[in-house]
Design an enzyme around this catalytic site. Structure first.
Site, PDB file in Angstrom:
ATOM      1  N   HIS A 137      -3.151   1.975   4.270  1.00 29.38           N
ATOM      2  CA  HIS A 137      -1.790   2.494   4.425  1.00 29.38           C
ATOM      3  C   HIS A 137      -1.698   3.812   3.654  1.00 29.38           C
ATOM      4  O   HIS A 137      -2.203   3.921   2.526  1.00 29.38           O
ATOM      5  CB  HIS A 137      -0.816   1.454   3.870  1.00 29.38           C
ATOM      6  CG  HIS A 137       0.634   1.789   4.083  1.00 29.38           C
ATOM      7  ND1 HIS A 137       1.276   2.754   3.353  1.00 29.38           N
ATOM      8  CD2 HIS A 137       1.564   1.297   4.933  1.00 29.38           C
ATOM      9  CE1 HIS A 137       2.544   2.828   3.744  1.00 29.38           C
ATOM     10  NE2 HIS A 137       2.744   1.957   4.702  1.00 29.38           N
TER      11      HIS A 137
ATOM     12  N   GLU B 184       0.503   5.256   1.887  1.00 31.62           N
ATOM     13  CA  GLU B 184       1.018   5.226   0.511  1.00 31.62           C
ATOM     14  C   GLU B 184      -0.030   4.669  -0.452  1.00 31.62           C
ATOM     15  O   GLU B 184      -0.209   5.184  -1.565  1.00 31.62           O
ATOM     16  CB  GLU B 184       2.290   4.378   0.457  1.00 31.62           C
ATOM     17  CG  GLU B 184       2.911   4.352  -0.928  1.00 31.62           C
ATOM     18  CD  GLU B 184       4.091   3.393  -1.018  1.00 31.62           C
ATOM     19  OE1 GLU B 184       4.927   3.365  -0.089  1.00 31.62           O
ATOM     20  OE2 GLU B 184       4.170   2.664  -2.017  1.00 31.62           O
TER      21      GLU B 184
ATOM     22  N   CYS C 180      16.479   4.076   4.446  1.00 30.85           N
ATOM     23  CA  CYS C 180      16.680   3.986   3.001  1.00 30.85           C
ATOM     24  C   CYS C 180      16.896   5.402   2.473  1.00 30.85           C
ATOM     25  O   CYS C 180      16.682   6.390   3.182  1.00 30.85           O
ATOM     26  CB  CYS C 180      15.454   3.356   2.339  1.00 30.85           C
ATOM     27  SG  CYS C 180      13.966   4.340   2.592  1.00 30.85           S
TER      28      CYS C 180
ATOM     29  N   SER D 244       5.270  -1.132   7.489  1.00 27.67           N
ATOM     30  CA  SER D 244       4.990  -2.291   6.640  1.00 27.67           C
ATOM     31  C   SER D 244       6.278  -3.051   6.300  1.00 27.67           C
ATOM     32  O   SER D 244       6.340  -4.271   6.419  1.00 27.67           O
ATOM     33  CB  SER D 244       4.292  -1.771   5.382  1.00 27.67           C
ATOM     34  OG  SER D 244       4.343  -2.686   4.358  1.00 27.67           O
TER      35      SER D 244
END
Ligand SMILES: C/C(=C\COP(=O)(O)OP(=O)(O)O)CO
Ligand code: SF4
Length: 423
Positions: A207, A209, A88, A340
């Site tokens: 996680h 983030e 991305c 994820s």
């Protein structure tokens, strides 16, 4: 209960982590932005880095496939590639910034606080460039090795505000590759905090983030899925067993969290790579819950939500839904096992009952008879006779952190295996 600060080994917690008064995270980020030691854009080596990245990660075969509507037939195999897959924008940007940092600081020690993204080959490339990874000892990151003047890269997931403050206090040069989409979620959490709302974060509490995102909240609760969200919603509406609640979310809420006190005003935020439909449904559930609890006219005093689903996640999941609508014999999902967003792509294949294999590199395809793969909630295992005989269609997609090269290598290996099977 655990807060992101526990990521720091006690002996390495600078004033940041030890200050009694809550940190003004917004003011801290603003001051960091003005620091001469803080960089959140490239260093002007874009062209040189683009060349290196193209050699390491891009693929001629994938370009050919893209030009052919993402379909390729060779012998008995038809490959159908999702319309959106792979790196991305945020990942490209973060990896490029790390490469640029190496160019900008050729002799300085460079650290990174976590994996830059969840792809083993990309992290290995950084290691080969001499980037050092902060070690985790007994569940805590050991920052004692980092010295004044060292360069420290913050990964695409970001870093907890306590880590940033520690590195700033230490006099490090910080290269912040946090994806702006992730930073957008932090801004939402700041808005919750400003109005004294609890942030309910749809994500995985451990996680990177989510650890970073929740570090910006005063009060937070992390819910993994709809089942947990419904449990919380029921508690808001009907009360319940507080001890059970606190045990259930022991690792997933802020220190001192009290469900009887802290669920009166809630704002919803998310880890950017969760299943889009689930994030939306959880947002709606809490909106309904607060409306039911406090009445429609009071909703705005008790509920806040901002759209923070990232475009890349949305596009890759939409493309996967489109792909699995077409008939296929099997599906290969390529991406890091701790990724994820890749896992959610795999979930979609499983929901449709398509035989599917999540692999992290082409090397997992051992031969035409055996493949190593990771089932959704299990450990890596070996499957035999994974490749059907006769003409087959194979669906392929890859997560937002997977280089095209890994996809090319996988496709070539499938072709080779199928040829051998036919002999
Ligand atoms: C960096 C990042 C996404 C890129 O994919 P990753 O596979 O690295 O991360 P995730 O899906 O969140 O486990 C955070 O949004
Ligand atoms: S998946 Fe979205 S939030 Fe994550 S790095 Fe990519 S663009 Fe950014």
């Amino acid at each position: 209960m655990e807060t992101p600060v526990t990521d720091l080994a006690p002996e390495t917690q600078d004033s940041a982590a030890q200050t009694a008064a809550p940190l003004d995270t917004k003011a801290f980020r603003r001051s960091l932005n003005h620091s001469d030691n803080y960089f959140r854009r490239g260093f002007g080596h874009g062209e040189a880095v683009a060349e290196t990245m193209a050699t390491s990660y891009q693929s001629g075969l994938i370009q050919e496939l893209r030009a052919n509507g993402n379909v390729l037939t060779r012998g008995d195999v038809t490959i159908r590639l999702a319309q959106a897959f792979g790196f991305c924008w945020g990942v490209e940007r973060a990896v490029a910034m790390a490469y640029e940092a190496r160019k900008q600081f050729p002799t300085e020690r460079i650290w990174i606080t976590n994996e830059i993204i969840h792809n083993p080959s990309v992290n290995d490339h950084l290691r080969q460039m001499g980037v050092l990874f902060i070690e985790v000892n007994h569940g805590q990151k050991d920052f004692s090795v980092v010295e004044r003047g060292d360069v420290v890269i913050l990964p695409a997931f970001g870093a907890s505000v306590q880590e940033m403050q520690l590195l700033n206090d230490r006099g490090c040069i910080i290269v912040d590759t946090t994806c702006p989409w992730v930073a957008k979620v932090w801004n939402s959490v700041e808005k919750h905090k400003k109005s004294d709302y609890t942030s309910i974060v749809h994500g995985k509490y451990n996680h990177e983030e989510t650890i970073a995102t929740s570090s910006f909240a005063n009060k937070y609760l992390v819910v993994l899925n709809m089942e947990q969200a419904e449990y919380v919603s029921n508690y808001i509406l009907h009360g319940g067993d507080k001890t059970e609640f606190l045990a259930k979310f022991a690792k997933a809420c802020s220190q001192g969290f009290d469900p009887d006190r802290d669920l009166d005003r809630v704002g919803v935020a998310n880890q950017t790579t969760m299943l889009k439909s689930e994030t939306e449904a959880i947002g709606k559930l809490f909106e309904r819950t607060m409306m039911q609890r406090f009445g429609p006219d009071k909703l705005n005093d008790h509920f806040m939500s901002f759209n923070t689903i990232c475009d890349a996640t949305q596009e890759r999941q939409d493309a996967m839904f489109e792909l699995v609508d077409a008939p296929m014999d099997l599906m290969i999902v390529i991406g890091g096992f701790n990724s994820s967003n890749t896992t959610h792509l795999q979930e979609i294949a499983i929901e449709r009952n398509i035989p599917s294999y999540h692999i992290d590199s082409a090397d997992r395809i051992l031969d035409e008879r055996a493949i190593e793969h990771k089932p959704l909630h299990g450990d890596i295992e070996r499957a035999e006779n994974w490749l059907p005989a006769g003409p087959i269609t194979v669906g392929i997609t890859s997560g937002a952190s997977t280089p095209d090269k890994a996809v090319e290598e996988t496709i070539e290996r499938i072709f080779a295996c199928k040829e051998r099977l036919a002999q």
